[in-house]
Design an enzyme around this catalytic site. Structure first.
Site, PDB file in Angstrom:
ATOM      1  CG  HIS A 122     -37.304-117.442 -41.174  1.00  0.00           C
ATOM      2  ND1 HIS A 122     -37.648-118.138 -42.185  1.00  0.00           N
ATOM      3  CD2 HIS A 122     -37.791-116.385 -40.829  1.00  0.00           C
ATOM      4  CE1 HIS A 122     -38.699-117.459 -42.790  1.00  0.00           C
ATOM      5  NE2 HIS A 122     -38.626-116.320 -41.875  1.00  0.00           N
ATOM      6  NE  ARG A 147     -40.255-119.981 -41.903  1.00  0.00           N
ATOM      7  CZ  ARG A 147     -40.250-119.950 -43.193  1.00  0.00           C
ATOM      8  NH1 ARG A 147     -41.237-119.329 -44.099  1.00  0.00           N
ATOM      9  NH2 ARG A 147     -39.095-120.500 -43.708  1.00  0.00           N
ATOM     10  CE1 TYR A 159     -40.183-121.594 -48.323  1.00  0.00           C
ATOM     11  CE2 TYR A 159     -41.556-122.302 -46.344  1.00  0.00           C
ATOM     12  CZ  TYR A 159     -40.804-121.433 -47.126  1.00  0.00           C
ATOM     13  OH  TYR A 159     -40.568-120.144 -46.874  1.00  0.00           O
ATOM     14  CG  ASP A 210     -44.673-120.542 -45.249  1.00  0.00           C
ATOM     15  OD1 ASP A 210     -45.515-120.875 -45.563  1.00  0.00           O
ATOM     16  OD2 ASP A 210     -43.521-119.637 -45.632  1.00  0.00           O
ATOM     17  CG  HIS A 212     -43.567-122.130 -49.358  1.00  0.00           C
ATOM     18  ND1 HIS A 212     -43.192-122.257 -50.605  1.00  0.00           N
ATOM     19  CD2 HIS A 212     -43.299-120.854 -48.870  1.00  0.00           C
ATOM     20  CE1 HIS A 212     -42.621-121.203 -51.108  1.00  0.00           C
ATOM     21  NE2 HIS A 212     -42.715-120.399 -50.060  1.00  0.00           N
ATOM     22  CD  GLU A 236     -46.063-117.776 -44.106  1.00  0.00           C
ATOM     23  OE1 GLU A 236     -45.598-117.631 -43.002  1.00  0.00           O
ATOM     24  OE2 GLU A 236     -45.373-117.318 -45.054  1.00  0.00           O
ATOM     25  CD  GLU A 262     -44.841-116.156 -48.809  1.00  0.00           C
ATOM     26  OE1 GLU A 262     -44.589-116.079 -47.594  1.00  0.00           O
ATOM     27  OE2 GLU A 262     -44.118-116.803 -49.422  1.00  0.00           O
ATOM     28  NE  ARG A 283     -46.702-114.529 -44.590  1.00  0.00           N
ATOM     29  CZ  ARG A 283     -45.610-114.175 -44.327  1.00  0.00           C
ATOM     30  NH1 ARG A 283     -45.238-113.257 -43.298  1.00  0.00           N
ATOM     31  NH2 ARG A 283     -44.744-114.358 -45.185  1.00  0.00           N
ATOM     32  CD  GLU A 339     -40.737-113.840 -43.462  1.00  0.00           C
ATOM     33  OE1 GLU A 339     -41.901-113.452 -44.229  1.00  0.00           O
ATOM     34  OE2 GLU A 339     -40.213-115.212 -43.698  1.00  0.00           O
ATOM     35  CD1 TRP A 402     -40.484-125.407 -53.957  1.00  0.00           C
ATOM     36  CD2 TRP A 402     -40.509-123.079 -53.681  1.00  0.00           C
ATOM     37  NE1 TRP A 402     -39.384-124.938 -53.106  1.00  0.00           N
ATOM     38  CE2 TRP A 402     -39.565-123.560 -52.761  1.00  0.00           C
ATOM     39  CE3 TRP A 402     -40.943-121.818 -53.742  1.00  0.00           C
ATOM     40  CZ2 TRP A 402     -38.784-122.485 -52.008  1.00  0.00           C
ATOM     41  CZ3 TRP A 402     -40.193-121.056 -53.094  1.00  0.00           C
ATOM     42  CH2 TRP A 402     -39.125-121.380 -52.122  1.00  0.00           C
TER      43      TRP A 402
END
Ligand code: KDG
Ligand code: MG
Length: 402
Positions: A122, A147, A159, A210, A212, A236, A262, A283, A339, A402
């Site tokens: 990350h 990422r 985020y 991502d 999110h 993502e 996720e 994921r 990840e 979020w």
């Protein structure tokens, strides 16, 4: 062999974790991660008050039967609390089985399909330059896949941009913090970010991003299209995925690979996404989707439709989940990527583990079982602290994902 005892350990070595421990009459024990970020105690109670009494006296080798017993036997199916609890039991039973037979869990799952497991790290920064520096550091650490998240000019708190250096922890002690969001500012910024990233680092590194869950399908389609020149490994959680058919709109417009899952708990959350080939990576995580047993079923369905796995591995999934994911990743044929958001040193001390990282890839190790443990005495020094994930609002105050 019988399960004779079990308990739940809630600890906070830098962040909260819930761990299930099951003990057999032969003295062997297995552990499973049951952490649900921001709702930890609900799973702890589900396990302590409702599941543990059902496990005493059961044969720990009946892994599939126990899964079905807890899933169908509860009458109330699915949901993150139930499935995290079942996931913890399932993980602990695979751990016991591996230890009993003296083999690492991946041997029980068909053996290794590859030598090691590609992971992504990350990189995040408050602005583009800061983010580029973070990408450089990840490249130096040997990561092949990274990422990339960056603060969006004009927005406070985005985020994926962490408090610490090389570290990302979104949960905050106390009541939930609030962040502000603008889809317009975000959509204008992200293509610029990846243009800079590609021009600095060239075509080789694999880059991920991502969203999110913050866009609508047509906004996600616009972003995917704008990012095509930068060849992302994946985009993502482009939209909140309750509406699986919404992905058709994104898919009609862009060739940027899509990843999601996720927050999914069962195969039913992704059945349409997989069967209509609306995504490229699934994921789902060991802890939140019913354990290794259920993840294997999701992977088998995905394999038929050219969808690969990309298990969630944020810091709020404990090293027990990380170890279980690596056994799954090593064995499953249609593995894509894993990840790996490295845990803090405090967390690693509480959960000693065998898994290793080298040149952007990981291996679960060859210890019997999962190759991960919990130091309960040390865990007791870190009591639970109430913490929540942030809540997101648009600039006009409307609550947003979020
Ligand atoms: O608890 C929420 C985190 O796990 C999540 O925000 C991390 O999106 C995430 C990711 O891709 O790791
Ligand atoms: Mg994510």
């Amino acid at each position: 062999m019988k399960i004779v005892d079990g308990h739940v350990i809630v600890c906070c070595p830098g962040r909260n974790f819930v761990t299930l421990k099951l003990i057999t009459d032969e003295g062997t024990y297995g552990i499973g991660d049951a952490t649900l970020n921001g709702r930890e105690l609900a799973v702890a109670s589900y396990l302590e008050d409702h599941v543990l009494p059902l496990l005493i006296g059961r044969n720990p080798g009946r892994i599939e039967d126990t899964w079905q017993y807890l899933y169908k036997g509860a009458y109330w199916r699915r949901g993150p609390v139930t499935m995290a609890a079942i996931g913890a039991v399932d993980t602990a039973l695979w751990d016991i089985q591996g230890k009993t037979l003296g083999v690492p869990v991946y041997h029980l799952l068909g053996g290794p399909s590859r030598d090691s497991v590609l992971v992504y790290g990350h990189a995040n920064g408050t602005d583009v330059d800061d983010t580029l520096r973070a990408v450089e550091r990840y490249c130096e650490l040997g990561y092949q896949a990274i990422r990339v998240q960056s603060g969006v000019p004009g927005l406070e708190g985005t985020y994926g941009v962490g408090r610490g250096d090389m570290y990302y922890e979104p949960a905050e002690p106390g009541l939930p913090p609030e962040q502000r969001w603008s889809t317009e500012l975000y959509l204008d910024f992200v293509p610029e970010l990846f243009a800079r990233v590609r021009s600095e680092f060239g075509p080789e590194p694999m880059f991920l991003h991502d969203v999110h869950h913050r866009l609508t399908p047509i906004e996600a389609a616009r972003l995917g299209k704008a990012l095509e020149p930068y060849h992302l490994f994946w985009l993502e959680d482009a939209v909140p995925a309750e509406l699986q058919e919404g992905f058709r709109i994104i898919r009609q417009h862009t060739t940027t690979p899509l990843a999601v899952g996720e927050v999914f708990n069962t195969i039913h959350d992704c059945q349409q996404l997989i069967q209509e080939q609306l995504i490229d990576y699934i994921r789902t995580a060991v802890v939140h989707a019913g354990g290794i047993s259920h993840l294997r079923k999701i992977a088998s369905l995905a394999e038929l439709y050219h969808v690969r796995t990309g298990c969630h591995g944020a810091t709020d999934l404990s090293p027990v989940c990380m170890a279980a994911a690596l056994h799954f990743d090593l064995s499953v044929h249609n593995f894509g990527i894993q990840e790996y958001m490295r845990h803090s040193e405090e967390t690693d001390r509480v959960f000693p583990h065998e898994y290793t990282f080298e040149r952007g890839a990981m291996h679960p190790g060859d210890a019997p079982g999962l190759g991960v443990d919990i130091d309960e005495e040390l865990a007791a020094e870190y009591p639970y602290q109430r913490a929540y994930l942030p809540v997101n609002r648009k600039l006009d105050g409307t609550v947003h994902s979020w």
